[in-house]
Design an enzyme around this catalytic site. Structure first.
Site, PDB file in Angstrom:
ATOM      1  N   GLY A  14      32.832  54.867  46.649  1.00 48.32           N
ATOM      2  CA  GLY A  14      31.428  54.471  46.685  1.00 48.32           C
ATOM      3  C   GLY A  14      30.626  55.419  47.560  1.00 48.32           C
ATOM      4  N   ALA A  15      30.949  56.724  47.436  1.00 45.61           N
ATOM      5  CA  ALA A  15      30.438  57.697  48.403  1.00 45.61           C
ATOM      6  C   ALA A  15      29.212  58.478  47.937  1.00 45.61           C
ATOM      7  CB  ALA A  15      31.551  58.676  48.780  1.00 45.61           C
ATOM      8  N   ASP A  64      36.392  54.468  38.310  1.00 49.29           N
ATOM      9  CA  ASP A  64      36.028  53.054  38.367  1.00 49.29           C
ATOM     10  C   ASP A  64      37.132  52.367  39.160  1.00 49.29           C
ATOM     11  OD1 ASP A  64      35.511  50.399  38.041  1.00 49.29           O
ATOM     12  OD2 ASP A  64      35.551  50.409  35.841  1.00 49.29           O
ATOM     13  N   VAL A  65      36.840  52.012  40.416  1.00 49.37           N
ATOM     14  CA  VAL A  65      37.882  51.459  41.289  1.00 49.37           C
ATOM     15  C   VAL A  65      38.361  50.082  40.829  1.00 49.37           C
ATOM     16  CG1 VAL A  65      37.276  52.804  43.338  1.00 49.37           C
ATOM     17  CG2 VAL A  65      36.133  50.600  42.919  1.00 49.37           C
ATOM     18  N   SER A 143      31.884  42.612  55.647  1.00 48.30           N
ATOM     19  CA  SER A 143      30.450  42.393  55.831  1.00 48.30           C
ATOM     20  C   SER A 143      30.233  41.180  56.708  1.00 48.30           C
ATOM     21  CB  SER A 143      29.784  42.143  54.475  1.00 48.30           C
ATOM     22  OG  SER A 143      28.456  41.663  54.637  1.00 48.30           O
ATOM     23  N   TYR A 155      30.155  37.385  46.955  1.00 51.43           N
ATOM     24  CA  TYR A 155      30.229  38.510  47.898  1.00 51.43           C
ATOM     25  C   TYR A 155      30.875  38.066  49.217  1.00 51.43           C
ATOM     26  CZ  TYR A 155      28.464  42.747  50.284  1.00 51.43           C
ATOM     27  OH  TYR A 155      28.335  43.933  50.983  1.00 51.43           O
ATOM     28  N   ALA A 156      30.484  36.888  49.714  1.00 52.21           N
ATOM     29  CA  ALA A 156      31.044  36.377  50.970  1.00 52.21           C
ATOM     30  C   ALA A 156      32.542  36.133  50.835  1.00 52.21           C
ATOM     31  CB  ALA A 156      30.327  35.090  51.386  1.00 52.21           C
ATOM     32  N   ALA A 158      34.611  37.593  48.741  1.00 51.33           N
ATOM     33  CA  ALA A 158      35.290  38.892  48.636  1.00 51.33           C
ATOM     34  C   ALA A 158      35.395  39.560  50.001  1.00 51.33           C
ATOM     35  CB  ALA A 158      34.541  39.797  47.660  1.00 51.33           C
ATOM     36  N   LYS A 159      34.303  39.538  50.762  1.00 49.56           N
ATOM     37  CA  LYS A 159      34.291  40.235  52.054  1.00 49.56           C
ATOM     38  C   LYS A 159      35.145  39.514  53.101  1.00 49.56           C
ATOM     39  CE  LYS A 159      31.772  43.793  50.942  1.00 49.56           C
ATOM     40  NZ  LYS A 159      32.393  45.133  50.918  1.00 49.56           N
TER      41      LYS A 159
END
Length: 253
Positions: A14-15, A64-65, A143, A155-156, A158-159
């Site tokens: 994701g760079a 694609d990771v 995150s 998202y929460a 996953a993080k």
């Protein structure tokens, strides 16, 4: 040019922008050969050009990771190109925010896959080379949202998962001299937070001002400030730090 990473080879996912780009630039400026990985090599090329233009060493890789075979192939290509792999920065991520009652299964699955499962794929591919070399530094992006954030159940989750994965990998890979840590940023001024602002009907500036008011340091963070912490954890200065999640959030509780 500092030589903290002289002779080291790093993959940063994701760079093409944001925290990933800042991390790739910093590692390269301190001597690392950096594989700048994003969905397409074309997307990553601008960061590579910036690094090589300043005398650094970098190459762009499209991957694609969320695709395990693609991750295996990319990791092999990087080792083929640079000869080894010392550092992995798992930064690729997406958001598909919505309140629970409106969130689709597709948005849940996409975020879990890109933000958590992809890290499992990347670490599994990287550790083969690191275990053999008896050396490795793995840093993954969690995150502040791992502690809970309205509209981000996917998202929460996953993080938070990243933190559990990190703690477990530190136990399993520690005997091979591999350090595994995570960084959990708070509000950082990136394209991702700008998109969040738009989604809630605010300008990025208005959104940042609100976040600043809730942050003890009175401002939002910059990608370079997170990159500095990632670089520390990827360096030999952090040789006895493993299994940790370090929050980079301006003192917010």
């Amino acid at each position: 040019m500092s030589s903290r990473f002289a002779g080291r080879v790093a993959i940063v996912t994701g760079a093409a922008q944001g925290i990933g780009a800042a991390t790739a630039r910093l590692l390269a400026s301190e001597g690392a050969s950096v594989a700048v990985v994003d969905l397409s090599a074309e997307a990553a090329q601008a960061v590579v050009d910036e690094i090589t233009g300043k005398g650094g060493t970098a190459a762009a890789f499209g991957c694609d990771v969320a695709d395990q075979a693609a991750v295996e192939a990319m990791t092999g290509e990087v080792v083929g190109r640079f000869g080894k792999l010392d550092i992995l920065v798992n930064n690729a991520g997406i958001t598909r925010d919505n309140l629970l009652f409106k969130m689709s299964a597709a948005d849940w699955n996409a975020v879990l896959t890109v933000n958590l499962t992809s890290m499992f794929y990347c670490v599994q591919a990287a550790q083969k080379h690191m275990v053999k070399a008896k050396y490795g530094k793995i840093v993954s992006l969690s995150s502040r949202s791992a502690l809970g954030n309205r509209g981000q159940a996917n998202y929460a989750a996953a993080k938070a998962g990243v933190q559990g994965l990190t703690a477990t990998l530190a136990i399993e890979l520690g005997p091979f001299n591999i350090n595994v840590n995570a960084v959990a940023p708070g509000y950082i001024a990136t394209a991702m937070t700008a998109a969040t602002a738009t989604r809630v009907g605010a300008t990025p500036e208005e959104h940042q001002e609100l976040a600043s008011q809730r942050t003890p340091l009175g401002r939002v963070g910059q990608p370079e400030e997170v990159a500095a912490v990632i670089a520390f954890l990827a360096s030999d200065e952090a040789s006895y730090v493993s299994g940790q999640t370090l929050y980079v959030n301006g003192g917010a509780r």
